[in-house]
Structures are given as structure tokens and as C-alpha cells.
Write an enzyme that holds these catalytic residues in place. Structure first.
Site, mmCIF file in Angstrom:
data_model
loop_
_atom_site.group_PDB
_atom_site.id
_atom_site.type_symbol
_atom_site.label_atom_id
_atom_site.label_comp_id
_atom_site.label_asym_id
_atom_site.label_seq_id
_atom_site.Cartn_x
_atom_site.Cartn_y
_atom_site.Cartn_z
ATOM 1 N N ASN A 43 0.803 -1.228 0.000
ATOM 2 C CA ASN A 43 0.000 0.000 0.000
ATOM 3 C C ASN A 43 0.840 1.285 0.000
ATOM 4 O OD1 ASN A 43 0.740 -0.484 2.620
ATOM 5 N ND2 ASN A 43 -1.250 0.002 3.510
ATOM 6 N N LYS A 47 12.544 -7.173 1.246
ATOM 7 C CA LYS A 47 11.622 -7.927 0.391
ATOM 8 C C LYS A 47 10.338 -7.123 0.238
ATOM 9 C CE LYS A 47 8.243 -11.203 -0.201
ATOM 10 N NZ LYS A 47 7.513 -10.110 -0.876
ATOM 11 N N GLY A 92 2.581 -5.247 7.541
ATOM 12 C CA GLY A 92 1.656 -6.050 6.757
ATOM 13 C C GLY A 92 0.525 -6.538 7.636
ATOM 14 N N SER A 93 -0.027 -7.682 7.262
ATOM 15 C CA SER A 93 -1.217 -8.161 7.960
ATOM 16 C C SER A 93 -0.859 -8.777 9.318
ATOM 17 C CB SER A 93 -1.925 -9.202 7.104
ATOM 18 O OG SER A 93 -1.075 -10.303 6.886
ATOM 19 N N GLU A 105 4.423 -3.776 12.382
ATOM 20 C CA GLU A 105 3.352 -2.798 12.165
ATOM 21 C C GLU A 105 2.251 -3.542 11.452
ATOM 22 O OE1 GLU A 105 6.279 0.374 10.412
ATOM 23 O OE2 GLU A 105 4.451 1.241 11.198
ATOM 24 N N LEU A 106 1.182 -3.845 12.164
ATOM 25 C CA LEU A 106 0.183 -4.776 11.642
ATOM 26 C C LEU A 106 -1.141 -4.056 11.364
ATOM 27 C CD1 LEU A 106 1.247 -7.634 14.074
ATOM 28 C CD2 LEU A 106 2.137 -7.117 11.810
ATOM 29 N N CYS A 148 -3.003 1.914 6.463
ATOM 30 C CA CYS A 148 -3.070 1.272 7.793
ATOM 31 C C CYS A 148 -3.550 2.253 8.851
ATOM 32 C CB CYS A 148 -1.712 0.710 8.161
ATOM 33 S SG CYS A 148 -0.433 1.944 8.146
HETATM 34 P P1 NAP Z 1 0.564 -9.211 3.913
HETATM 35 O O1 NAP Z 1 -0.122 -10.228 3.106
HETATM 36 O O2 NAP Z 1 0.883 -9.524 5.320
HETATM 37 O O3 NAP Z 1 1.883 -8.859 3.079
HETATM 38 C C1 NAP Z 1 2.844 -7.964 3.549
HETATM 39 C C2 NAP Z 1 4.221 -8.440 3.137
HETATM 40 O O4 NAP Z 1 4.473 -9.705 3.734
HETATM 41 C C3 NAP Z 1 4.381 -8.646 1.628
HETATM 42 O O5 NAP Z 1 5.690 -8.313 1.252
HETATM 43 C C4 NAP Z 1 4.166 -10.132 1.477
HETATM 44 O O6 NAP Z 1 4.784 -10.692 0.343
HETATM 45 C C5 NAP Z 1 4.864 -10.621 2.728
HETATM 46 N N1 NAP Z 1 4.479 -11.983 3.119
HETATM 47 C C6 NAP Z 1 3.302 -12.621 2.908
HETATM 48 N N2 NAP Z 1 3.379 -13.875 3.413
HETATM 49 C C7 NAP Z 1 4.614 -14.013 3.940
HETATM 50 C C8 NAP Z 1 5.303 -15.068 4.595
HETATM 51 N N3 NAP Z 1 4.728 -16.247 4.828
HETATM 52 N N4 NAP Z 1 6.573 -14.855 4.991
HETATM 53 C C9 NAP Z 1 7.170 -13.691 4.768
HETATM 54 N N5 NAP Z 1 6.583 -12.645 4.157
HETATM 55 C C10 NAP Z 1 5.312 -12.804 3.760
HETATM 56 O O7 NAP Z 1 -0.208 -7.849 4.014
HETATM 57 P P2 NAP Z 1 -0.905 -7.033 2.865
HETATM 58 O O8 NAP Z 1 -2.275 -7.546 2.708
HETATM 59 O O9 NAP Z 1 -0.048 -6.963 1.675
HETATM 60 O O10 NAP Z 1 -0.924 -5.565 3.514
HETATM 61 C C11 NAP Z 1 -2.049 -5.029 4.115
HETATM 62 C C12 NAP Z 1 -1.952 -5.073 5.627
HETATM 63 O O11 NAP Z 1 -0.808 -4.348 6.064
HETATM 64 C C13 NAP Z 1 -3.131 -4.426 6.300
HETATM 65 O O12 NAP Z 1 -3.602 -5.218 7.366
HETATM 66 C C14 NAP Z 1 -2.567 -3.114 6.860
HETATM 67 O O13 NAP Z 1 -3.227 -2.607 7.975
HETATM 68 C C15 NAP Z 1 -1.167 -3.487 7.124
HETATM 69 N N6 NAP Z 1 -0.330 -2.300 7.084
HETATM 70 C C16 NAP Z 1 0.056 -1.770 8.267
HETATM 71 C C17 NAP Z 1 0.834 -0.634 8.287
HETATM 72 C C18 NAP Z 1 1.299 -0.043 9.576
HETATM 73 O O14 NAP Z 1 2.088 0.882 9.553
HETATM 74 N N7 NAP Z 1 0.827 -0.520 10.704
HETATM 75 C C19 NAP Z 1 1.223 -0.044 7.088
HETATM 76 C C20 NAP Z 1 0.786 -0.598 5.905
HETATM 77 C C21 NAP Z 1 0.018 -1.745 5.931
HETATM 78 P P3 NAP Z 1 3.941 -11.065 -0.977
HETATM 79 O O15 NAP Z 1 3.379 -9.787 -1.462
HETATM 80 O O16 NAP Z 1 4.962 -11.633 -1.861
HETATM 81 O O17 NAP Z 1 2.868 -12.023 -0.564
#
Ligand code: NAP
Length: 410
Positions: free
Chosen positions: A159, A182, A235-236, A257-258, A291
């Protein structure tokens, strides 16, 4: 396939390991598509554990030299990287808009924000001071000296593909750490372009390594490898929990940061127009995929109806379109799964008694476009009250007292 960049050298479709731009060992690639049009923009290598081990080893080799540099030298390189990001802001913004979908103006805003971490940490690099703490015994002193933790790993979301990378990497590099980054598979091109600029700024080989590819294979190695001393993840919540568990055996430092479910609270004495204009930004920036975006609107009974009416009116005016079209305020969602989640949250709220007062459906543009939406009379049992929507939906909940609002918010 090519993007119309002023500097085509910024579009890289390779891994960055130890200063070399490389394909994956397997030769396999991942497609990068424009979420607004579905058009193929690029292919990036599908790296796995072996490439990750080599990137970590390169970072470990580069660590002694980088750590030993004068603070002033590290500071200067980060400042140069800031300058290069600003000089290439148009190209970087176009890359973000093309792979992520946000309007160009927002993408430029993200580059300014992302670059600000380079500026800030270039200054902080010179202030990594120690301290002396009063001791618990006579005649003793406790000196504190700051040292880089070592090799860091950074896993970033789609994002904010520029800002989430620089917010992690800049403090690491400033402190004398080396890293492996990554980016998300949907938005790898921004990180790779920043890798090009990092090289041009003078970061030595191995200080900035960037891997695209299999998240579980790369993440598995980054978390298991004992050379990595720190993991920073955005991420999530689900993946964050997995990574924390994977980091436990090697006891890494972690920053997570989730997900969230931020409330936006409007009291009776608020200025209505200020509240509505702030709500539009808090909700619809990056099509609600932020987020820190507001997920729930808690509005006091006295101002409730007027707020809902004005928010719906302004929401209906927001231009939805491709991010490169002038005037676009709302771009597409990142993918079909994101649209499905938004639809589910709207349907669930409506089934439980909510009323749609703006939008509510997929946009006529098709693809992953969704109408900016306002819901009223949303019951607290609705999923949207407790789950993150990550889309352009503003559900409004009514409250009477401050105590009630605080309880709802928490
Ligand atoms: P995500 O699925 O958790 O992906 C985030 C990152 O993690 C991507 O680079 C993804 O790679 C990687 N990833 C996925 N599975 C993994 C694994 N098993 N091992 C290692 N890395 C892995 O999250 P998203 O859906 O892209 O992002 C949205 C979420 O991020 C939302 O919940 C949002 O609230 C949160 N977010 C939080 C903040 C904050 O500052 N708190 C900021 C931005 C976003 P791939 O793309 O290759 O799958």
C-alpha cells in the site's frame, strides 16, 4: 510493457544482491500488473531461499566496512539518496501509480514522505551519541555506547511501497546496519527503483539487497538465518504472527506494524465542515487502503444526521478513475480479493440493518474499482465494526456520551 519514464534505468526487473542485478536461480519470474487496467507492466525474478541466503551473506560481508564508516559519510550518502529521490519524483510516482493504483498526486506525496526518512536519518546518523548513567555503586560509571544491531531484514506491504521501505531501511543504514529488503509481490518495482538510486547515491555493494519472489521461501530464510539480527515487518496481523513465531528460535529483534481498526470520532461541538473534510482524507486516501485510515466513524447524536448528509454529499463527488488521469481522487483497489472483502463488509452491514447513503457497489469502470461508500445506522455487531476493511467504505455509528465513544473506540 515499458513505462514512459524520463530515466528508463529506474525500471529494474532483477534481484539486487551484493551490487549485482540478477535473475532468480530458477529463471522463473512473477508478473507485475497495473491494478487499474490489468496491463502487464513488468516481470520480476521469483527468488527463493538460496538467493536469500546469498543476499544475507552479502549483507554480512558488507557490515564491517559500512559500520566502520564515519557517521558523516553515512549521513552524506543518505542525504544524496534523499536528493536523488526528489530529483526523480515524477518517475518514482509514475512507478507507484502504475503498480499500486493510487492517484499520481498521492504517489508524489508518498515519495516526499518516503524521502523525508532519508533526510531525517541522514541527520540522525551524526547523532548516535552514547551516554553515562549514574551507577548503583560508589566509584563506578555506566557508559552506554550505541552499536548497529547487524544485518536487518525488511518485509514491506503494497500500500505504501516507497515509504514503508525507506522508513525501515533509512534508520538501519544510518546506524551502520546492512539489510535485505523484500517488497510486496504486487509492488516490487518501486523498491527496485529505490535500489538503483541507493547505488547511485553511493551505498556500497551488499548494504542494500532487494529480493522479489516467493514470500514464504524468502521470509522463511530471513527469519531462520542467524545472521539476520532484526526483522522489521509491515503487513497483515496474520503474517506478522507467523513471522514472530519464525523469529523466536533465533531470538531476533522485531518491529511489527500490523492491521488496525482506527476510529474517527466527531462530537456535537465539532465544526461540521472541518470534520467532513478531515474525514474524506482519513477515509479515502489510497482508496481506503491505508493502515492509519479511519475504519469506523463514531458520531455524536446531535451532529450525526448533518455529518452523514454532508459526508455522503462530498463522497458522491469524488472522481474515481485511473491514477494517471488528472483529477482522479480514488483509484482502484489492489486486487480482486480486496474488492471481495469490501463487498462482504458492505453486504454484512446492510444485512444487519445499515443503510447505504453513498456508493455501495463496484464502480462502473469495472476491474477493481469500487464506489466510495457511506453507510449509516450500522449496528455494532457488523463485521466492519471490528474488522479492518481496507477499502473506500465509511460506516457511521451513532453515540450519545463521550464515555460511550471511548468504549466503542477501544
Ligand atoms: P501481507 O499479506 O501480510 O503482506 C505484507 C508483506 O508480507 C508482503 O511483502 C508479502 O509478500 C509478505 N508476506 C506474505 N506472506 C509471507 C510469509 N509467509 N513470509 C514472509 N513474508 C510474507 O499484508 P498485505 O495484505 O499486503 O498488507 C495489508 C496489511 O498491512 C493491512 O492489514 C494493513 O493494515 C497493514 N499495514 C500496516 C501498516 C502499519 O504501519 N501498521 C502499514 C501498511 C500496511 P507477498 O506480497 O509476496 O505475498
Amino acid at each position: 510493457m515499458a513505462l514512459p519514464l524520463n530515466d528508463p534505468g529506474l525500471l529494474r526487473q532483477a534481484l539486487l544482491i551484493d551490487g549485482q542485478w540478477l535473475p532468480a536461480d530458477s529463471g522463473e519470474t512473477l508478473e507485475v500488473r497495473n491494478p487499474a487496467t490489468g496491463a502487464l507492466i513488468a516481470h520480476v525474478p521469483k527468488a527463493g531461499a538460496a538467493e536469500t541466503r546469498r543476499a544475507i551473506a552479502a549483507a554480512a560481508r558488507a557490515l564491517p566496512g559500512w559500520r566502520a564508516r564515519l557517521a558523516k559519510e553515512r549521513s552524506g550518502i543518505l542525504r544524496t539518496l534523499y536528493d536523488l529521490m526528489i530529483a526523480h519524483i515524477d518517475d518514482l510516482a509514475l512507478i507507484i501509480t502504475s503498480e499500486q493504483g493510487k492517484p499520481l498526486a498521492e504517489a508524489k506525496g508518498e515519495i516526499l514522505y518516503a524521502a523525508s526518512f532519508m533526510a531525517w536519518y541522514s541527520e540522525e546518523a551524526c547523532r548516535i551519541n552514547g551516554s553515562v548513567i549514574p551507577a548503583n555503586l560508589p566509584g563506578r560509571r555506566i557508559p552506554v555506547q550505541k552499536a548497529p544491531v547487524g544485518v536487518f531484514a525488511a518485509i514491506t506491504p503494497w500500500n505504501f511501497p516507497a515509504a514503508m521501505m525507506t522508513r525501515k531501511a533509512a534508520p538501519g543504514w544510518a546506524a551502520g546496519c546492512t539489510g535485505v529488503i523484500k517488497p510486496a509481490s504486487q509492488t516490487p518495482l518501486t523498491a527496485l527503483a529505490l535500489g538503483v538510486l541507493a547505488e547511485r547515491a553511493g551505498l556500497p555493494p551488499g548494504v542494500c539487497n532487494i529480493l522479489t519472489g516467493s514470500a514464504s521461501a524468502i521470509g522463511g530464510e530471513l527469519t531462520a538465518n542467524p545472521e539476520v539480527r532484526k526483522l522489521s515487518f509491515t503487513g497483515s496481523t496474520e503474517i506478522g504472527a507467523v513471522l514472530l513465531a519464525q523469529c523466536a528460535p533465533t531470538i531476533k529483534r522485531t518491529s511489527m506494524e500490523l492491521g488496525g481498526n482506527a476510529p474517527f470520532i466527531v462530537f456535537d461541538d465539532a465544526d461540521l465542515e472541518t470534520a467532513v473534510s478531515a474525514a474524506l482524507i482519513a477515509k479515502y486516501r489510497n482508496s481506503g487502503q491505508s493502515c492509519i485510515g479511519a475504519n469506523r466513524f463514531l458520531v455524536q447524536a446531535g451532529i450525526h444526521d448533518a455529518f452523514v448528509a454532508r459526508l455522503a454529499e462530498e463522497t458522491d463527488k469524488l472522481p474515481v478513475g485511473i491514477g494517471t488521469q488528472p483529477g482522479t481522487a480514488i483509484g482502484p483497489l489492489i486486487d480482486a480479493a480486496a474488492v471481495a472483502k469490501v463487498e462482504e463488509h458492505v453486504a454484512d452491514a446492510v444485512a444487519q440493518g445499515a443503510r447505504i447513503v453513498a456508493g455501495g457497489e463496484r464502480h462502473a469502470l469495472g476491474g477493481t474499482f469500487f464506489q466510495p461508500t457511506v453507510l449509516r445506522d450500522v449496528p455494532r455487531q457488523a463485521r466492519i465494526f471490528s474488522e479492518e476493511t481496507f477499502g473506500p467504505v465509511a460506516p457511521v455509528f451513532r453515540f450519545d456520551t463521550e464515555a460511550e465513544a471511548i468504549a466503542m473506540a477501544n
